[in-house]
Design a protein around this motif. Sequence first.
Motif, short mmCIF file in Angstrom:
data_model
loop_
_atom_site.label_atom_id
_atom_site.label_comp_id
_atom_site.label_asym_id
_atom_site.label_seq_id
_atom_site.Cartn_x
_atom_site.Cartn_y
_atom_site.Cartn_z
N SER A 1 0.82 -1.21 0.00
CA SER A 1 0.00 0.00 0.00
C SER A 1 0.86 1.26 0.00
CB SER A 1 -0.89 0.04 1.25
OG SER A 1 -1.66 -1.12 1.36
N ALA A 2 0.35 2.30 -0.62
CA ALA A 2 1.00 3.61 -0.57
C ALA A 2 0.79 4.24 0.80
CB ALA A 2 0.46 4.52 -1.66
N GLU A 3 -0.33 3.93 1.41
CA GLU A 3 -0.74 4.52 2.68
C GLU A 3 -1.83 3.64 3.26
OE1 GLU A 3 -3.61 7.95 1.91
OE2 GLU A 3 -2.58 7.78 -0.02
N PRO A 4 -2.20 3.85 4.52
CA PRO A 4 -3.39 3.13 5.01
C PRO A 4 -4.63 3.71 4.31
CG PRO A 4 -2.09 4.03 6.82
CD PRO A 4 -1.55 4.61 5.55
N TYR A 5 -5.41 2.86 3.70
CA TYR A 5 -6.61 3.30 3.00
C TYR A 5 -7.82 3.18 3.92
CZ TYR A 5 -3.53 2.46 -0.98
OH TYR A 5 -2.47 2.46 -1.85
N ALA A 6 -8.86 3.88 3.57
CA ALA A 6 -10.15 3.78 4.28
C ALA A 6 -11.25 3.87 3.22
CB ALA A 6 -10.28 4.88 5.32
N LEU A 7 -11.48 2.75 2.55
CA LEU A 7 -12.49 2.74 1.50
C LEU A 7 -13.89 2.93 2.07
CD1 LEU A 7 -10.11 1.64 -0.13
CD2 LEU A 7 -11.69 0.06 -1.20
N GLY A 8 -14.75 3.53 1.27
CA GLY A 8 -16.15 3.68 1.65
C GLY A 8 -16.83 2.33 1.75
N GLN A 9 -18.00 2.32 2.33
CA GLN A 9 -18.76 1.10 2.58
C GLN A 9 -18.92 0.21 1.35
OE1 GLN A 9 -19.96 0.05 5.53
NE2 GLN A 9 -21.04 -1.73 4.75
N ASP A 10 -19.20 0.82 0.19
CA ASP A 10 -19.45 0.06 -1.03
C ASP A 10 -18.32 0.13 -2.05
OD1 ASP A 10 -21.98 -0.74 -0.11
OD2 ASP A 10 -22.87 1.14 -0.80
N ASP A 11 -17.19 0.76 -1.70
CA ASP A 11 -16.10 0.91 -2.65
C ASP A 11 -15.39 -0.41 -2.91
OD1 ASP A 11 -16.64 3.58 -2.74
OD2 ASP A 11 -14.88 4.22 -1.60
N ARG A 12 -14.97 -0.58 -4.15
CA ARG A 12 -14.21 -1.75 -4.58
C ARG A 12 -12.95 -1.26 -5.30
NH1 ARG A 12 -17.10 -3.89 -1.52
NH2 ARG A 12 -18.87 -5.22 -1.92
N TRP A 13 -11.94 -2.10 -5.38
CA TRP A 13 -10.75 -1.82 -6.17
C TRP A 13 -10.95 -2.35 -7.58
CZ3 TRP A 13 -6.98 1.25 -4.48
CH2 TRP A 13 -6.79 1.41 -3.12
N SER A 14 -10.60 -1.55 -8.58
CA SER A 14 -10.55 -1.98 -9.96
C SER A 14 -9.09 -1.88 -10.39
CB SER A 14 -11.41 -1.06 -10.84
OG SER A 14 -11.30 -1.42 -12.20
N MET A 15 -8.57 -2.91 -11.06
CA MET A 15 -7.14 -2.94 -11.39
C MET A 15 -6.92 -3.26 -12.84
SD MET A 15 -5.70 -4.78 -7.99
CE MET A 15 -6.90 -4.89 -6.65
N ALA A 16 -5.78 -2.79 -13.37
CA ALA A 16 -5.39 -3.05 -14.75
C ALA A 16 -3.87 -3.08 -14.83
CB ALA A 16 -5.95 -1.95 -15.66
N GLN A 17 -3.37 -3.83 -15.80
CA GLN A 17 -1.93 -3.90 -16.05
C GLN A 17 -1.61 -3.03 -17.24
OE1 GLN A 17 0.07 -5.70 -14.02
NE2 GLN A 17 1.93 -5.08 -15.07
N PHE A 18 -0.56 -2.22 -17.13
CA PHE A 18 -0.11 -1.38 -18.24
C PHE A 18 1.41 -1.48 -18.29
CE2 PHE A 18 1.06 2.59 -20.35
CZ PHE A 18 0.20 2.57 -21.44
N GLY A 19 1.92 -2.24 -19.22
CA GLY A 19 3.36 -2.47 -19.28
C GLY A 19 3.82 -3.19 -18.02
N ASN A 20 4.79 -2.61 -17.33
CA ASN A 20 5.30 -3.20 -16.10
C ASN A 20 4.59 -2.68 -14.86
OD1 ASN A 20 7.21 -4.93 -17.25
ND2 ASN A 20 8.69 -3.27 -17.45
N ALA A 21 3.61 -1.83 -15.03
CA ALA A 21 2.92 -1.23 -13.89
C ALA A 21 1.53 -1.82 -13.71
CB ALA A 21 2.81 0.28 -14.08
N THR A 22 1.17 -2.07 -12.46
CA THR A 22 -0.20 -2.44 -12.11
C THR A 22 -0.86 -1.20 -11.54
OG1 THR A 22 0.49 -4.69 -11.60
CG2 THR A 22 -1.63 -3.97 -10.71
N LEU A 23 -2.04 -0.88 -12.04
CA LEU A 23 -2.78 0.28 -11.56
C LEU A 23 -3.99 -0.19 -10.78
CD1 LEU A 23 -2.70 2.48 -14.78
CD2 LEU A 23 -1.11 2.49 -12.88
#
Length: 182
Positions: free
Chosen positions: A44-66
């Motif tokens: 993690s970059a920092e401690p996160y505090a996602l909202g009640q209904d928030d989800r992570w969406s991820m994608a790969q771009f070259g050598n980076a994961t977003l």
Amino acid sequence: GLPALPDEARGAFVGADLLGVRRLIVGTPTALFQAGTAAWTDVSAEPYALGQDDRWSMAQFGNATLAATPTYDIQRYASGTFAAITDAPRAKILVSVKAFVLAFDTTDPTYGDSPDRWWCCAYMDETDWTPNVATQCTTGRLVESGGRFTAAARFGDDVVAYKRNAMWLGRYVGAPSVWDFL
């Protein structure tokens, strides 16, 4: 062979970098973890505090994961830990297609909360989200059908974006429009 995560999973992603090295990233409400052979590593970059209904969406771009969530700027991981891309919008949905990353259902300082807005990063640069015709970074809205984006996916060299009662096929057309949604 991995222990349980410390909290519920709110998104998972398996991607491969340009050398074919695979990584498994799982997001929880408070952290992003990378799977090792016998343990989870907090990346993690920092401690996160996602909202009640928030989800992570991820994608790969070259050598980076977003990783994106409506609560935080898009996060980028190449090695070590994730880091926020400070000029990127917050987004519910990420898709990597051709030489771009597209974000859907976004929030940013210029346009605010825009559930019908899409963004694309600069050509071949997932860290540049400043609109500019020369870099092909741009944004737009799809308002022909009400509501927010519910999903998006790569479809060959195109992208398909969905709302509850509509779908669009986005095709790369180059500057100045960059993406044309039919």
